[in-house]
Write a protein that holds these residues in place. Structure first.
Motif, short mmCIF file in Angstrom:
data_model
loop_
_atom_site.label_atom_id
_atom_site.label_comp_id
_atom_site.label_asym_id
_atom_site.label_seq_id
_atom_site.Cartn_x
_atom_site.Cartn_y
_atom_site.Cartn_z
N ILE A 164 0.85 -1.18 0.00
CA ILE A 164 0.00 0.00 0.00
C ILE A 164 0.89 1.23 0.00
O ILE A 164 2.08 1.15 0.33
CB ILE A 164 -0.94 0.04 1.23
N CYS A 165 0.34 2.38 -0.36
CA CYS A 165 1.11 3.61 -0.32
C CYS A 165 0.29 4.73 0.31
O CYS A 165 -0.94 4.69 0.31
CB CYS A 165 1.60 4.01 -1.72
N PHE A 166 1.01 5.72 0.85
CA PHE A 166 0.39 6.82 1.58
C PHE A 166 1.39 7.97 1.65
O PHE A 166 2.59 7.77 1.47
CB PHE A 166 0.00 6.39 3.00
N PRO A 167 0.93 9.20 1.94
CA PRO A 167 1.85 10.33 2.03
C PRO A 167 2.73 10.24 3.28
O PRO A 167 2.28 9.81 4.34
CB PRO A 167 0.93 11.55 2.12
N ALA A 168 3.98 10.67 3.15
CA ALA A 168 4.92 10.68 4.27
C ALA A 168 5.92 11.82 4.07
O ALA A 168 6.21 12.22 2.94
CB ALA A 168 5.65 9.35 4.38
N CYS A 169 6.43 12.33 5.18
CA CYS A 169 7.44 13.38 5.13
C CYS A 169 8.29 13.29 6.38
O CYS A 169 8.03 12.46 7.27
CB CYS A 169 6.79 14.76 5.01
N SER A 170 9.28 14.14 6.50
CA SER A 170 10.11 14.16 7.69
C SER A 170 9.36 14.84 8.84
O SER A 170 8.49 15.68 8.61
CB SER A 170 11.42 14.90 7.42
N GLY A 257 11.77 6.98 12.95
CA GLY A 257 11.39 8.37 13.10
C GLY A 257 11.95 9.29 12.03
O GLY A 257 11.86 10.52 12.16
N ARG A 258 12.49 8.74 10.96
CA ARG A 258 13.00 9.57 9.86
C ARG A 258 11.86 10.07 8.99
O ARG A 258 11.97 11.11 8.34
CB ARG A 258 13.99 8.79 9.00
N LEU A 259 10.76 9.31 8.97
CA LEU A 259 9.56 9.69 8.22
C LEU A 259 8.34 9.60 9.12
O LEU A 259 8.32 8.82 10.09
CB LEU A 259 9.37 8.79 7.00
N VAL A 260 7.31 10.35 8.76
CA VAL A 260 6.03 10.35 9.48
C VAL A 260 4.93 10.06 8.46
O VAL A 260 4.88 10.69 7.39
CB VAL A 260 5.76 11.70 10.16
N ARG A 261 4.08 9.12 8.78
CA ARG A 261 2.91 8.86 7.93
C ARG A 261 1.88 9.95 8.17
O ARG A 261 1.54 10.26 9.32
CB ARG A 261 2.33 7.48 8.23
N LEU A 262 1.34 10.55 7.09
CA LEU A 262 0.49 11.72 7.21
C LEU A 262 -0.99 11.40 7.19
O LEU A 262 -1.80 12.27 7.51
CB LEU A 262 0.81 12.71 6.08
N SER A 263 -1.37 10.19 6.79
CA SER A 263 -2.80 9.87 6.66
C SER A 263 -3.02 8.40 6.96
O SER A 263 -2.18 7.55 6.62
CB SER A 263 -3.29 10.19 5.24
N ASP A 264 -4.16 8.11 7.59
CA ASP A 264 -4.54 6.71 7.80
C ASP A 264 -5.06 6.09 6.52
O ASP A 264 -5.14 4.86 6.41
CB ASP A 264 -5.61 6.62 8.89
N ASP A 265 -5.44 6.94 5.56
CA ASP A 265 -5.88 6.43 4.26
C ASP A 265 -4.68 5.86 3.50
O ASP A 265 -3.53 6.28 3.73
CB ASP A 265 -6.50 7.55 3.42
#
Length: 305
Positions: A164-170, A257-265
């Motif tokens: 699956i894929c989802f948005p992520a950022c630092s 902790g290098r990335l954060v998932r931005l959405s549960d979708d």
């Protein structure tokens, strides 16, 4: 009466000449004189009853008629060289070869290898990261980790997981841009895109994410397009923007902790990842142990997804 196939030495000379582009280069590689090269080419031309070489001053090139013939001959010699490599590797001592898509090896498999290595004993893993799919028939002593329908070309294939894929950022980027938590907020932020090429045009990209959230046709800002998911993830971890990350590849960056998932979708990848192998792959030392381990960890990964 001529035999069906030309003399092997003449074919070898022809293959080297076409690949290297000069008589001198072919002579140096094969350890013979330029005169010997010319003699073997003459033998081949007589056998085939066709002109193979065009000469323009000192320049030597294959004739138009010979180009297609050379491509096929080259494939044959490539297979011979590959067969020799397989044999030499077997004589030098067994290792377990795993070929795979670069990010699949780097971001999914590599962080897990500490778990299997104690069970492999003295058998080393030889990891080969390449987008180029190997010949499904040779070498037959390797595993191939790949994506999608190409797996059906191999004698044996086992589905590992569908990602699956989802948005992520630092974390730092999120602190500066809390609006990244929503699809609408992402429209105004720098986005890192991933393009695997035309063969994978069904893999979700940012336009698909926005369309799935009621924003079809909306304009957004792409700051970079990466051909490798791994480099896109590194760009996001470095604070350059938001990436549409695959869970398998971002898993350890999220845990660290290098990335954060931005959405549960999330959006599913259209096709699964596979492990493939040849008819004699499992005859290699520790190959069955590796395959069984791979299936177990992929099953655990599916349960966690």
């Amino acid at each position: 009466m001529k035999s069906y196939l030309p003399p092997m030495r003449a074919l070898q000379v022809f293959e080297a000449l076409g690949r290297l582009g000069s008589v001198a280069g072919a002579a140096q590689e094969l350890g013979v004189t330029p005169g010997a090269i010319s003699q073997q080419l003459k033998i081949l031309e007589e056998h085939l009853s066709m002109k193979l070489i065009n000469k323009d001053g000192r320049r030597t090139a294959l004739s138009d008629e010979a180009l297609a013939y050379h491509r096929l001959v080259s494939e044959g010699f490539d297979r011979l060289r590959m067969a020799h490599t397989v044999l030499q590797r077997a004589k030098m001592g067994a290792d377990l070869k795993v070929s795979g898509l670069p990010t699949l090896l780097l971001k999914w498999l590599n962080p897990l290898l500490h778990d299997i290595q104690p069970h492999l004993g003295d058998v080393p893993l030889r990891l080969e990261a390449t987008h180029l799919e190997p010949d499904p028939e040779m070498p037959v002593d390797m595993f191939r980790l790949t994506y999608g329908d190409v797996a059906q070309r191999f004698p044996h294939a086992r589905k590992l997981f569908t990602d699956i894929c989802f948005p992520a950022c630092s974390p730092a980027f999120l602190d500066q841009h809390p609006s990244a938590r929503t699809a609408e907020g992402l429209l105004d932020l720098p986005l890192i895109d991933i393009d695997w090429g035309p063969a994978y045009n069904s893999v979700p990209r940012w336009a698909d994410w926005f369309a799935a959230h009621g924003l079809a046709g909306a304009r957004f800002k792409t700051v970079a397009v990466h051909s490798l998911s791994s480099t896109a993830l590194e760009a996001a971890a470095g604070g350059q923007g938001v990436v549409l990350a695959q869970r398998a590849f971002a898993r350890f960056d999220l845990e660290l902790g290098r990335l954060v998932r931005l959405s549960d979708d999330s959006m599913p990848m259209p096709l699964p990842y596979y492990v493939c192998w040849g008819d004699t792959t499992l005859d290699q030392p520790k190959a069955r142990e590796f395959l069984n381990w791979l299936i177990i960890i992929s099953r655990k990964f599916k349960d966690e997804t």
